[in-house]
Design a protein around this motif. Structure first.
Motif, mmCIF file in Angstrom:
data_model
loop_
_atom_site.group_PDB
_atom_site.id
_atom_site.type_symbol
_atom_site.label_atom_id
_atom_site.label_comp_id
_atom_site.label_asym_id
_atom_site.label_seq_id
_atom_site.Cartn_x
_atom_site.Cartn_y
_atom_site.Cartn_z
ATOM 1 N N GLU A 298 38.219 32.218 46.509
ATOM 2 C CA GLU A 298 36.677 32.987 46.231
ATOM 3 C C GLU A 298 37.109 34.507 46.334
ATOM 4 O OE1 GLU A 298 33.472 31.544 48.604
ATOM 5 O OE2 GLU A 298 33.719 29.541 47.468
ATOM 6 N N GLU A 299 38.016 34.686 47.076
ATOM 7 C CA GLU A 299 38.407 36.247 47.567
ATOM 8 C C GLU A 299 39.046 36.657 46.140
ATOM 9 O OE1 GLU A 299 38.306 37.946 50.390
ATOM 10 O OE2 GLU A 299 39.336 39.620 49.463
ATOM 11 N N GLN A 300 38.573 37.761 45.575
ATOM 12 C CA GLN A 300 39.117 38.306 44.244
ATOM 13 C C GLN A 300 40.448 38.389 44.262
ATOM 14 O OE1 GLN A 300 36.876 41.020 41.979
ATOM 15 N NE2 GLN A 300 35.529 39.281 42.183
ATOM 16 N N SER A 301 41.276 38.800 45.226
ATOM 17 C CA SER A 301 42.465 39.200 45.144
ATOM 18 C C SER A 301 43.513 37.790 45.215
ATOM 19 C CB SER A 301 42.990 40.166 45.927
ATOM 20 O OG SER A 301 42.292 39.969 47.283
ATOM 21 N N ALA B 110 44.852 34.622 43.892
ATOM 22 C CA ALA B 110 44.988 33.803 42.613
ATOM 23 C C ALA B 110 45.175 32.073 42.994
ATOM 24 C CB ALA B 110 46.449 33.817 42.040
ATOM 25 N N MET C 12 46.965 37.460 43.604
ATOM 26 C CA MET C 12 46.669 37.846 41.856
ATOM 27 C C MET C 12 47.947 38.917 41.639
ATOM 28 S SD MET C 12 44.293 36.791 40.462
ATOM 29 C CE MET C 12 42.408 36.028 40.596
ATOM 30 N N VAL D 195 48.384 42.493 42.994
ATOM 31 C CA VAL D 195 47.900 42.708 44.381
ATOM 32 C C VAL D 195 48.904 42.432 45.673
ATOM 33 C CG1 VAL D 195 46.185 41.825 46.011
ATOM 34 C CG2 VAL D 195 45.665 41.745 43.624
ATOM 35 N N ARG E 262 36.642 35.868 55.975
ATOM 36 C CA ARG E 262 35.851 34.818 54.969
ATOM 37 C C ARG E 262 35.768 33.644 55.380
ATOM 38 N NH1 ARG E 262 34.497 34.904 49.467
ATOM 39 N NH2 ARG E 262 35.142 37.117 49.330
#
Ligand code: WTA
Length: 619
Positions: free
Chosen positions: A511-514, A516, A539, A542, A555
């Motif tokens: 769920e953490e954007q960075s 993948a 990602m 990153v 998180r």
């Protein structure tokens, strides 16, 4: 987690003659006789228990037990005493008061601070429960409404639980260590109409969080009689798909299991002081802090604190302070205290102790021996109790006056429980063997369904081996017929006795954007048993930084809870996958454990993925 096989495990520990003489079950012969009867004639075996508990017969009553474990023959169902009537609170309080135990202590509450304590008798508990039941009624809570509870280890939590059962409202307790996100998910899934929680301000000022709102209230509240098969509570447990399951227990059967396992496994006699260190927010607390002890009219210690505060002698100080006779705790706590050395234990007398219990994960023989020889001065039988949220109470366990223990083995089935060990094809294995631990018939306290999702209940527990309840654990049977539970064989892991699914943590990480992709496996840990080791692929573009690692840990703390916080988060440029895209967890587990021989990796799509993972591995 494989068990060491060696001389340690083969040692035999029979109960002492003096213990056996006074025990409810005094020999293996007696156990075998009772066990055989419990399987052959469940109704004859359990009926006296139903009577002791004040379960009321009605003209509506159907079979004593009716069940189906085979999805091919129709829906899975289990019913005990359908049509008969019960009320948990009545059995736990009214009946014991009628029997003259009203002035007995129900709970000695021991706060986080050693000087912070209080006492509650059965009569006092009864009054508080009735008042609070009336508060719930005033807030519109009716029979069948679900009530969420999110509270610390204070007597008011017990009051809240019993008040729910008094008015026939199922409770759904969320462990206080869960985050608000987890609390929210559970409230939504169970569609609870009300949440009972404690005001932080009251914490540490004794057991009065709910007292003020109750003071004005009526002290009379008649128990609401419910069908034995009406829901008593829901309790969420991790599921291998990542979404927690609302395990549903009903009233009559659960009461019989809680009552009888508590009585026989801890061999509780009047005058004993029993202490289970578990938090009420977990099943161990439900069955063995609240319901089992109260149904038996027992006196217990309710402990708010932790084993290491104010120092590593706290457990033994509490044992001496209240003259605890039965102590029930987890291997992770035993290993933690063992690390602190024997001298701190020996500062305390511990002479009151008679039975030592353990639960939550397989106990390694070293910890077993330490518990027995150092904590119990070699004089107390150890009960290594295997069970699950789903089983409601102990299912494989020694009986302290009868069973010759082997360190690390949960030994033999409790009454009414028929364990089988199956191979991959679902064939029952006999004699010495290892395979899937399953049960072939229901005992009273087995779960009835997953709340709101009966299909998931059938799929999770009955589909792989039709005709059997599947635990998800592996087990070995030795030449003497002893059962050794070896640990989970699904995608679950057990951190300090708390079950978590790898999928649950993985979905939180991605769920953490960075991030993948991620894969989570367990790694052996000297105190926690297992800990989380996460592989994270960022990602493109990153960077994998300390800040990212810190953010991911935060998180997980927030989404799941602090106990789920990983010990290791490793950079994974790419994850090892088969050609069909399946992550090879077997390989990741070995990397996480620091092994150099990774076994057969010929099915990997990209062989180089493993080399880069080995380079980045953490110790
Ligand atoms: C593990 C806790 C070996 C097992 C009561 C099970 C154990 C899971 C033992 C259930 C034991 C619990 N020996 N393993 N004595 N006790 N387990 O639902 O893997 O939180 O399936 O219930 O804990 O965990 P749960």
């Amino acid at each position: 987690m494989a068990h060491r096989v060696g001389s340690l495990c083969e040692d035999l520990y029979p109960p002492s003659k003096s213990f056996s003489e006074k025990a409810f079950v005094s020999s293996m012969e007696e156990y075998s006789e009772m066990y055989a009867k419990s399987i052959r004639e469940p109704a004859t075996f359990w009926r006296p228990t139903a009577e002791i508990l004040g379960i009321k017969s009605t003209s509506e009553e159907k079979d004593f037990v009716s069940w189906n474990f085979n999805p091919q023959k129709g829906p899975i169902h289990v019913e005990w005493l359908k049509g008969a009537q019960a009320n948990m609170c009545y059995s736990a309080l009214d009946l014991n008061i009628q029997r003259g135990l009203g002035d007995n202590v129900a709970f000695y509450w021991e706060g986080n601070e050693p000087e912070d304590d209080s006492v509650m008798t059965y009569k006092q508990l009864f009054v508080e429960v009735c008042k609070f039941a009336n508060v719930l009624k005033k807030h519109g809570v009716k029979k069948g409404d679900r009530v969420a509870i999110y509270m610390p280890m204070v007597p008011s939590l017990v009051v809240a639980m019993l008040a729910c059962t008094r008015i026939g409202a199922p409770h759904s307790i969320v462990f206080g260590g869960f985050s608000s996100g987890s609390l929210k998910d559970r409230i939504i899934d169970s569609s609870c109409s009300i949440l009972i929680t404690a005001d932080g301000v009251y914490r540490g000022t004794k057991c009065v969080a709910l007292k003020d709102i109750c003071d004005q209230v009526d002290e009379v509240c008649e128990p609401e009689w419910v069908d034995c098969e009406d829901t008593l509570f829901l309790l969420y447990t991790s599921g291998s798909t990542g979404k927690p399951k609302g395990v549903l227990h009903t009233t009559g059967g659960y009461m019989m299991t809680a009552y009888s396992t508590f009585k026989y496994v801890f061999d509780y006699h009047p005058g004993d002081i029993y202490w289970c260190t578990a938090d009420i927010g977990w099943i161990t607390g439900h069955t063995y802090v609240t319901y089992g002890p109260l149904l038996n009219g027992a006196t217990s210690v309710l402990f708010e604190g932790v084993p290491t505060y104010p120092d590593g002698g706290r457990f033994w100080a509490v044992v001496d302070k209240y003259k605890v006779t039965q102590l029930y705790t987890a291997p992770t706590a035993i290993r933690l205290l063992m690390k602190m050395g024997d001298s701190i234990v020996k500062r305390y007398s511990r002479k009151s102790l008679k039975v030592l219990g353990t639960v939550g994960e397989p106990i390694n023989p070293e910890a077993w021996m330490w518990y027995h020889h150092v904590v119990g001065d070699s004089g107390c039988p150890i009960v290594d109790t295997f069970w699950q949220t789903e089983t409601g109470g102990h299912v494989i366990t020694p009986l302290p006056g009868a069973t010759v223990a082997k360190p690390g083995s949960a030994t033999f089935p409790f009454f009414g429980v028929v364990p089988v060990i199956l191979d991959e094809n679902g064939r029952e294995l006999n004699g010495e063997c290892e395979g899937y631990l399953c049960f072939s018939q229901p005992w009273p306290g087995i779960m009835r369904t997953v709340f709101g999702d009966h299909e998931r209940f059938e799929t999770t527990y009955f589909k792989k081996f039709p005709g059997y309840y599947t635990t998800g654990d592996g087990a070995r049977r030795d030449t003497d017929g002893y059962i050794w539970v070896t640990g989970r064989i699904d995608d679950m892991l057990n951190v300090s006795g708390h079950l978590l699914s790898t999928a649950e943590v993985e979905s939180c990480l991605v769920e953490e954007q960075s991030v993948a992709e991620s894969a989570v496996v367990s790694r052996p840990h000297p105190v926690k048993g297992e800990c989380l080791y996460c592989f994270v692929t960022p990602m493109d573009g990153v960077a994998f930084t300390d800040a990212l690692v810190a953010a991911l840990k935060e998180r997980i703390r927030e989404k799941i809870g602090p106990f789920a916080c990983p010990d290791f988060i490793q950079y994974a440029p790419v994850l090892p996958k088969t050609r069909s895209g399946k992550i090879m967890r077997r390989v990741l587990r070995k990397i996480a454990a620091g092994e150099t021989n990774l076994g057969d990796v010929s099915t990997l799509a990209d062989q180089s993925s493993v080399e880069s993972l080995m380079r980045h591995r953490l110790d």
